[in-house]
Design a protein around this motif. Structure first.
Motif, mmCIF file in Angstrom:
data_model
loop_
_atom_site.group_PDB
_atom_site.id
_atom_site.type_symbol
_atom_site.label_atom_id
_atom_site.label_comp_id
_atom_site.label_asym_id
_atom_site.label_seq_id
_atom_site.Cartn_x
_atom_site.Cartn_y
_atom_site.Cartn_z
ATOM 1 N N LYS A 1 -28.370 20.871 1.295
ATOM 2 C CA LYS A 1 -28.911 19.534 1.502
ATOM 3 C C LYS A 1 -30.423 19.586 1.309
ATOM 4 O O LYS A 1 -31.093 20.516 1.759
ATOM 5 N N TYR A 2 -30.967 18.582 0.645
ATOM 6 C CA TYR A 2 -32.374 18.584 0.277
ATOM 7 C C TYR A 2 -33.189 17.709 1.221
ATOM 8 O O TYR A 2 -32.740 16.647 1.667
ATOM 9 N N PHE A 3 -34.408 18.164 1.491
ATOM 10 C CA PHE A 3 -35.364 17.360 2.252
ATOM 11 C C PHE A 3 -36.213 16.568 1.265
ATOM 12 O O PHE A 3 -36.696 17.123 0.271
ATOM 13 N N VAL A 4 -36.397 15.281 1.534
ATOM 14 C CA VAL A 4 -37.193 14.427 0.650
ATOM 15 C C VAL A 4 -38.230 13.666 1.463
ATOM 16 O O VAL A 4 -38.000 13.318 2.626
ATOM 17 N N TRP A 5 -39.379 13.448 0.834
ATOM 18 C CA TRP A 5 -40.464 12.687 1.448
ATOM 19 C C TRP A 5 -40.363 11.247 0.942
ATOM 20 O O TRP A 5 -40.442 10.998 -0.255
ATOM 21 N N ARG A 6 -40.181 10.310 1.848
ATOM 22 C CA ARG A 6 -40.011 8.913 1.429
ATOM 23 C C ARG A 6 -41.287 8.103 1.566
ATOM 24 O O ARG A 6 -41.697 7.406 0.651
ATOM 25 N N ASN A 7 -41.914 8.165 2.741
ATOM 26 C CA ASN A 7 -43.136 7.371 2.955
ATOM 27 C C ASN A 7 -43.903 7.959 4.135
ATOM 28 O O ASN A 7 -43.573 9.043 4.637
ATOM 29 N N ASP A 8 -44.907 7.222 4.590
ATOM 30 C CA ASP A 8 -45.755 7.719 5.677
ATOM 31 C C ASP A 8 -45.013 7.815 7.007
ATOM 32 O O ASP A 8 -45.525 8.433 7.953
ATOM 33 N N GLU A 9 -43.839 7.225 7.095
ATOM 34 C CA GLU A 9 -43.058 7.378 8.330
ATOM 35 C C GLU A 9 -42.645 8.832 8.542
ATOM 36 O O GLU A 9 -42.475 9.282 9.673
ATOM 37 N N ASP A 10 -42.485 9.570 7.437
ATOM 38 C CA ASP A 10 -42.185 11.000 7.558
ATOM 39 C C ASP A 10 -43.354 11.742 8.186
ATOM 40 O O ASP A 10 -43.163 12.632 9.025
ATOM 41 N N LEU A 11 -44.565 11.377 7.783
ATOM 42 C CA LEU A 11 -45.760 11.989 8.363
ATOM 43 C C LEU A 11 -45.850 11.692 9.848
ATOM 44 O O LEU A 11 -46.129 12.576 10.668
ATOM 45 N N ASP A 12 -45.610 10.440 10.223
ATOM 46 C CA ASP A 12 -45.646 10.059 11.646
ATOM 47 C C ASP A 12 -44.602 10.839 12.445
ATOM 48 O O ASP A 12 -44.863 11.270 13.572
ATOM 49 N N ALA A 13 -43.418 11.017 11.861
ATOM 50 C CA ALA A 13 -42.342 11.728 12.559
ATOM 51 C C ALA A 13 -42.723 13.190 12.808
ATOM 52 O O ALA A 13 -42.441 13.740 13.872
ATOM 53 N N ILE A 14 -43.380 13.839 11.826
ATOM 54 C CA ILE A 14 -43.812 15.230 11.992
ATOM 55 C C ILE A 14 -44.846 15.325 13.102
ATOM 56 O O ILE A 14 -44.798 16.224 13.956
ATOM 57 N N ASN A 15 -45.798 14.394 13.123
ATOM 58 C CA ASN A 15 -46.823 14.405 14.168
ATOM 59 C C ASN A 15 -46.222 14.180 15.555
ATOM 60 O O ASN A 15 -46.600 14.831 16.526
ATOM 61 N N ILE A 16 -45.277 13.245 15.656
ATOM 62 C CA ILE A 16 -44.644 12.975 16.947
ATOM 63 C C ILE A 16 -43.874 14.197 17.439
ATOM 64 O O ILE A 16 -43.867 14.520 18.629
ATOM 65 N N ALA A 17 -43.248 14.923 16.519
ATOM 66 C CA ALA A 17 -42.431 16.066 16.907
ATOM 67 C C ALA A 17 -43.262 17.260 17.355
ATOM 68 O O ALA A 17 -42.834 18.008 18.241
ATOM 69 N N PHE A 18 -44.466 17.448 16.790
ATOM 70 C CA PHE A 18 -45.175 18.709 17.015
ATOM 71 C C PHE A 18 -46.584 18.576 17.575
ATOM 72 O O PHE A 18 -47.142 19.577 18.030
ATOM 73 N N SER A 19 -47.170 17.391 17.550
ATOM 74 C CA SER A 19 -48.557 17.258 17.989
ATOM 75 C C SER A 19 -48.676 17.277 19.514
ATOM 76 O O SER A 19 -47.843 16.719 20.228
ATOM 77 N N LYS A 20 -49.743 17.914 20.016
ATOM 78 C CA LYS A 20 -49.988 17.964 21.457
ATOM 79 C C LYS A 20 -50.238 16.572 22.032
ATOM 80 O O LYS A 20 -49.904 16.298 23.180
ATOM 81 N N SER A 21 -50.851 15.720 21.239
ATOM 82 C CA SER A 21 -51.269 14.410 21.743
ATOM 83 C C SER A 21 -50.164 13.358 21.707
ATOM 84 O O SER A 21 -50.388 12.212 22.074
ATOM 85 N N LYS A 22 -48.961 13.730 21.238
ATOM 86 C CA LYS A 22 -47.888 12.752 21.061
ATOM 87 C C LYS A 22 -46.760 12.920 22.092
ATOM 88 O O LYS A 22 -45.620 12.549 21.824
ATOM 89 N N THR A 23 -47.082 13.447 23.262
ATOM 90 C CA THR A 23 -46.045 13.680 24.276
ATOM 91 C C THR A 23 -45.354 12.390 24.686
ATOM 92 O O THR A 23 -44.120 12.338 24.810
ATOM 93 N N ARG A 24 -46.121 11.342 24.879
ATOM 94 C CA ARG A 24 -45.532 10.062 25.311
ATOM 95 C C ARG A 24 -44.585 9.516 24.252
ATOM 96 O O ARG A 24 -43.499 9.025 24.560
ATOM 97 N N GLU A 25 -44.987 9.616 22.987
ATOM 98 C CA GLU A 25 -44.120 9.133 21.904
ATOM 99 C C GLU A 25 -42.835 9.955 21.814
ATOM 100 O O GLU A 25 -41.757 9.417 21.559
ATOM 101 N N ARG A 26 -42.948 11.289 22.023
ATOM 102 C CA ARG A 26 -41.754 12.145 22.012
ATOM 103 C C ARG A 26 -40.785 11.727 23.112
ATOM 104 O O ARG A 26 -39.577 11.639 22.904
ATOM 105 N N ARG A 27 -41.343 11.481 24.279
ATOM 106 C CA ARG A 27 -40.499 11.042 25.400
ATOM 107 C C ARG A 27 -39.813 9.729 25.082
ATOM 108 O O ARG A 27 -38.637 9.532 25.395
ATOM 109 N N GLY A 28 -40.557 8.812 24.469
ATOM 110 C CA GLY A 28 -39.984 7.506 24.135
ATOM 111 C C GLY A 28 -38.802 7.628 23.190
ATOM 112 O O GLY A 28 -37.773 6.969 23.369
ATOM 113 N N LEU A 29 -38.943 8.487 22.162
ATOM 114 C CA LEU A 29 -37.837 8.685 21.216
ATOM 115 C C LEU A 29 -36.623 9.295 21.906
ATOM 116 O O LEU A 29 -35.479 8.905 21.646
#
Length: 441
Positions: A178-206
């Motif tokens: 299965k291939y990974f594809v980049w569609r738009n900036d939502e992919d960038l936001d998802a990576i930041n939410i998953a791994f960034s120190k400053s996105k704890t609240r967003e991770r909890r929300g998801l």
């Protein structure tokens, strides 16, 4: 390696990662490279070698020394276990590639994965065989169609497959890949939410919004990074909370509950060697992880030195460690013995078993979702845990104070404040700004 055919060996390079990478987004590149070797990512240190795979070139792109056209390999394919930890590894690798060279993720089909079943169901007729690539997918099927006619086999990792099964996947590599594809900036936001120190609240929300029915569809040929992180990778995050944050109802983590279940089922009122009990628990509770961690958990449940817990549910018949080294100086599990503390059955009355909801794993009934102690052990023995998005820390309290407050609550009387209390501790515990301060006498 055993799964590759002779022809495929001319086109596939294989590099084994031992363990998990660091979160590259939380570590600066120099620090990441410095620590990578100790975490098993030795490829960082083989840049000068002529026989290297794409990971080396990623780092060289970061240095600006080569271009994509010079790659020896045109794609990277992840082969990780299909369980939650495998999803975590794939996510960490995606994050690693993104941090060293974000443009690589935008190359169509550059990153891919080879999916393998996490569970297979074999019908007693010997003909029907079903493969499931995620726990939610299997649980949905079992709820509607599962019965004793099916034999369930759990595949812990790639090493669980036979040579024949491995070759089966590589013969159908275009279906299993299965291939990974980049569609738009939502992919960038998802990576930041998953791994960034400053996105704890967003991770909890998801995680709070996540529903098990939203699992990933493995029949699709490709998946965007956002969907991977929010439909598969998130399963690891949810699992980390279940593993590491104890239940408020019984104060136990799943591994502790499995040990308690095994001890109750075996009616463990005579001592048994710890390593033998671990084998029994793993067999009867469908434990899917390293049994050495289960042994460590068991020894923690039996410790009775000052500061460990107020009521140890298991007995420490041997050297289970001391307060000086936090229990790390324990003897080997094959030398020490344990049994149920006589008080354990009073805390967990057998008559309550009919009220419990027992879980089902690999087609067999295992430990309950939680036990029902007659007093809140989460306060008696305290708890601590840290997981994706959440952490908890509750000190130990005097069982007598807890029982007195329960009686006040039942009589609609005013509850009395409680001060943390540790059996055998001769000092004083006073309230401070950040919590409680203990002083030794």
């Amino acid at each position: 390696m055993a799964a590759l055919s002779d022809a495929q060996r001319d086109y596939f390079g294989v590099f084994a990662l031992n363990g998990k990478l660091l979160n590259a987004m939380k570590t600066n590149p120099k620090e990441f490279i410095k620590k990578a070797k100790t975490r098993g990512a030795q490829f960082i240190y083989t840049i000068e070698s002529q026989h290297v795979i794409i990971c080396i070139y990623v780092y060289m792109i970061y240095l600006g020394s080569i271009k994509f056209q010079h790659f020896r390999y045109g794609r990277v394919m992840f082969m990780a276990d299909q369980d939650y930890d495998g999803s975590h590894i794939k996510g960490l690798l995606i994050n690693f590639f993104y941090m060293l060279s974000p443009s690589l993720l935008r190359i169509p089909y550059f990153l891919s994965e080879l999916i393998t079943p996490i569970i297979r169901a074999f019908h007693c007729n010997g003909i029907q065989k079903l493969s499931f690539y995620s726990y939610p997918e299997y649980e949905k099927w079992w709820k509607n169609w599962g019965n004793s006619d099916w034999r369930i086999k759990y595949y812990k990792g790639l090493g669980s497959f036979t040579h024949e099964e491995g070759k089966e996947f590589f013969q159908n590599v275009e279906i299993q890949r299965k291939y990974f594809v980049w569609r738009n900036d939502e992919d960038l936001d998802a990576i930041n939410i998953a791994f960034s120190k400053s996105k704890t609240r967003e991770r909890r929300g998801l995680m709070l919004k996540f529903k098990s029915s939203d699992y990933r569809d493995y029949t699709d040929l490709s998946i965007c990074y956002k969907d991977f992180l929010q439909k598969e990778f998130i399963l690891y995050s949810m699992a980390s909370v279940r593993r590491c944050i104890p239940s408020l109802i019984d104060g136990q983590k799943p591994s502790q509950r499995k040990i308690l279940y095994g001890a109750f089922k075996r009616e463990l009122f005579t001592e048994i060697r710890v390593d033998k009990l671990i084998g029994y628990v793993a067999e009867h509770s469908a434990y899917h992880h390293d049994e050495s961690s289960l042994a460590t958990t068991l020894m923690r449940m039996a410790r009775d030195y000052v500061g460990s817990m107020n009521i140890n549910l298991l007995m420490a018949n041997g050297q289970f460690g001391t307060h000086i080294q936090g229990g790390k100086d324990h003897a080997s599990p094959r030398y020490i013995y344990t049994e149920l503390n006589p008080i354990s059955r009073f805390l967990f009355p057998e008559i309550d078993n009919k009220l419990l909801k027992y879980l089902n794993e690999d087609g067999i009934s295992v430990e309950p979702e939680w036990y029902l102690p007659i007093i809140p052990l989460v306060l008696v023995n305290g708890v601590s845990g840290i997981a994706t998005g959440w952490n908890c820390s509750i000190p130990c309290y005097n069982p007598k104070d807890i029982i007195a407050n329960i009686k006040r609550f039942l009589n609609d009387d005013k509850l009395q404040p409680m001060v943390p209390w540790y059996k055998g501790f001769k000092g004083t515990i006073d309230k401070s700004i950040g919590g409680f301060l203990a002083e030794w006498r």
